[in-house]
Design a protein around this motif. Structure first.
Motif, PDB file in Angstrom:
ATOM      1  N   THR A 139      -7.524  -3.907  -5.165  1.00  0.00           N
ATOM      2  CA  THR A 139      -7.472  -1.941  -4.593  1.00  0.00           C
ATOM      3  C   THR A 139      -5.916  -0.951  -5.619  1.00  0.00           C
ATOM      4  N   ALA A 140      -5.171  -2.097  -4.294  1.00  0.00           N
ATOM      5  CA  ALA A 140      -4.266  -1.511  -5.010  1.00  0.00           C
ATOM      6  C   ALA A 140      -3.361  -1.625  -6.528  1.00  0.00           C
TER       7      ALA A 140
ATOM      8  N   ILE B 205      -0.230 -14.691   5.229  1.00  0.00           N
ATOM      9  CA  ILE B 205      -0.532 -13.799   5.633  1.00  0.00           C
ATOM     10  C   ILE B 205      -0.492 -13.793   7.452  1.00  0.00           C
TER      11      ILE B 205
ATOM     12  N   ARG C  88       1.089  -9.697  -1.977  1.00  0.00           N
ATOM     13  CA  ARG C  88       0.019  -8.934  -1.113  1.00  0.00           C
ATOM     14  C   ARG C  88       0.641  -9.161   0.354  1.00  0.00           C
ATOM     15  N   GLY C  89      -0.019  -7.642   1.310  1.00  0.00           N
ATOM     16  CA  GLY C  89       0.457  -7.162   2.455  1.00  0.00           C
ATOM     17  C   GLY C  89       0.083  -8.919   3.654  1.00  0.00           C
TER      18      GLY C  89
ATOM     19  N   GLN D 211       0.632  -1.036  -0.231  1.00  0.00           N
ATOM     20  CA  GLN D 211      -0.385  -0.250  -0.123  1.00  0.00           C
ATOM     21  C   GLN D 211       1.114   1.152  -0.023  1.00  0.00           C
TER      22      GLN D 211
ATOM     23  N   SER E 175      -1.466  -8.183   6.162  1.00  0.00           N
ATOM     24  CA  SER E 175      -2.085  -8.027   6.837  1.00  0.00           C
ATOM     25  C   SER E 175      -3.391  -7.402   6.000  1.00  0.00           C
ATOM     26  N   CYS E 176      -4.078  -7.747   4.548  1.00  0.00           N
ATOM     27  CA  CYS E 176      -4.916  -7.040   3.447  1.00  0.00           C
ATOM     28  C   CYS E 176      -5.161  -8.201   3.533  1.00  0.00           C
ATOM     29  N   THR E 177      -6.942  -7.594   2.671  1.00  0.00           N
ATOM     30  CA  THR E 177      -7.979  -8.729   2.202  1.00  0.00           C
ATOM     31  C   THR E 177      -6.842  -8.684   0.892  1.00  0.00           C
TER      32      THR E 177
ATOM     33  N   GLU F  67      -8.346  -4.879  -0.409  1.00  0.00           N
ATOM     34  CA  GLU F  67      -7.247  -4.596  -0.871  1.00  0.00           C
ATOM     35  C   GLU F  67      -6.360  -4.492  -1.229  1.00  0.00           C
ATOM     36  N   TRP F  68      -5.633  -5.873  -1.828  1.00  0.00           N
ATOM     37  CA  TRP F  68      -4.691  -6.438  -2.661  1.00  0.00           C
ATOM     38  C   TRP F  68      -4.863  -5.619  -3.918  1.00  0.00           C
TER      39      TRP F  68
END
Ligand code: PEP
Ligand code: MN
Length: 338
Positions: free
Chosen positions: A220-221, A240, A209-210, A190, A212-214, A217-218
């Motif tokens: 969307t990034a 994760i 993928r981060g 992000q 702690s990210c859904t 959110e991934w």
């Protein structure tokens, strides 16, 4: 967007929501239920509006978006699978693309031995970090420019594409001269300035993928990259954070079919950072291929005991060779090949 009014909300409160929606150019449909009133607000631009605009109005209980937060990465935007091609090696088709190499480039000797081993076993792309964003500032941070030059030497000597992580938006152009794929690490998923710069560069990109990210959110990034005109985006699941601590991270194997359902982008899996231990890597890698991953990113070191970082999760060349044989069988059983 749907605004659910509180039980007992007044007509004036409902009308205020309707007026606000219309003032923003949205069309409105009212559902006057016996218990509650629901206001559906429709328009092509609702994605740009914050749900809070309505949530703060008196009498509103909750506001829900119908549209997904990501757009360009979605199947609605593009129904057919996207293919990302690097020197003829295609991600997202029938082939499973295996990328392998050391966590970090440490020396010419270490890198060349690793590359020879992974190439001989059938890897088609080499990985090697030269900018290492470590959790601690006191840990080894990578060889940086000297490491980039060694990666360029790999491309030249072995005619094999290379992937490396870029951490600073100002380095995007420079790093692009040396490697074929720019990796965005989990800790930078992000980092929107970095994503925008890589988006503008239009270089192939591996978006991790981060942890702690859904998935939403991934994706969307990924829209940050796509919205700058870069359509060469490959997603990488790498585990994760969960309550489970017997592995370094928890590989979210479910994200593979979920991404395939909701996005057209190819997805690969990094079993090494998820597992944190070399003994778990083969099982996780095979599971990923069976679940539909388009490729793998695997850490291999010529001598893991001597590795400056991530030695415990790195495969030896012979472990990697064995795994590749097994992966070919799994790939074949799901109608794919390596
Ligand atoms: C890596 O691939 O070298 C790495 C640091 O991975 P992640 O960003 O997934 O932790
Ligand atoms: Mn690593």
């Amino acid at each position: 967007m749907i605004a659910e009014m509180r039980k007992g909300a007044t007509t004036a409160q409902v009308n205020a929501v309707v007026r606000r929606a219309k003032s923003l150019g949205l069309s409105v449909q009212l559902n006057l239920g016996t218990e509650k009133t629901v206001v559906a607000m429709l328009g092509s631009d609702t994605g740009k509006l914050s749900a809070d605009i309505f949530a703060v109005l008196p009498g509103v209980e909750s506001v829900t978006r119908i549209m997904k937060p990501y757009k360009l990465a979605s199947r609605e935007f593009k129904a057919e699978d996207s293919l990302v091609s690097i020197n003829g090696i295609e991600f997202g088709g029938r082939r499973i693309v295996v990328m392998a190499g050391p966590c970090a480039v440490e020396s010419e000797e270490q890198l060349m031995r690793a590359v020879k081993a992974v190439k001989d076993s059938g890897a088609s792309i080499v990985r090697g970090g030269v900018f290492k964003p470590r959790t601690s500032p006191f840990s080894f941070q990578g060889l940086e420019k000297a490491g980039l030059e060694l990666l360029a030497l790999v491309r030249q000597r072995f005619s094999i594409p290379v992937v490396t992580e870029v951490v600073d938006p100002h380095d995007v152009d420079e790093v692009s001269k040396y490697v074929d794929i720019l990796q965005v690490g989990a800790r930078n998923m992000q980092n929107f300035a970095l994503l925008t710069e890589i988006g503008k560069s239009r270089r192939p990109v591996l978006l991790k993928r981060g942890f702690s990210c859904t998935v939403a959110e991934w994706l969307t990034a990924a829209d940050y990259l796509l919205s700058e005109g870069n359509d060469q985006v490959i997603l990488c699941e790498r585990g994760i954070r969960t309550f489970e601590d017997s592995t370094r991270f928890s590989l979210d194997v479910c994200s593979i079919p979920v991404v395939k359902k909701f996005s057209h982008l190819p997805i690969v899996v990094d079993p090494s950072h998820a597992a944190g231990h070399y003994s778990f890597v083969p099982a996780i890698a095979k599971a990923a291929v069976a679940a539909g991953a388009d490729g793998l990113l695997i850490e291999v070191h010529p001598n893991p005991k001597q590795a400056l970082m991530d030695g415990l999760q790195s495969l030896t060349p012979s472990d990697f060779a064995r795994l590749m044989k097994e992966l070919r069988l799994v790939a074949k059983s799901v109608g794919r090949y390596i």
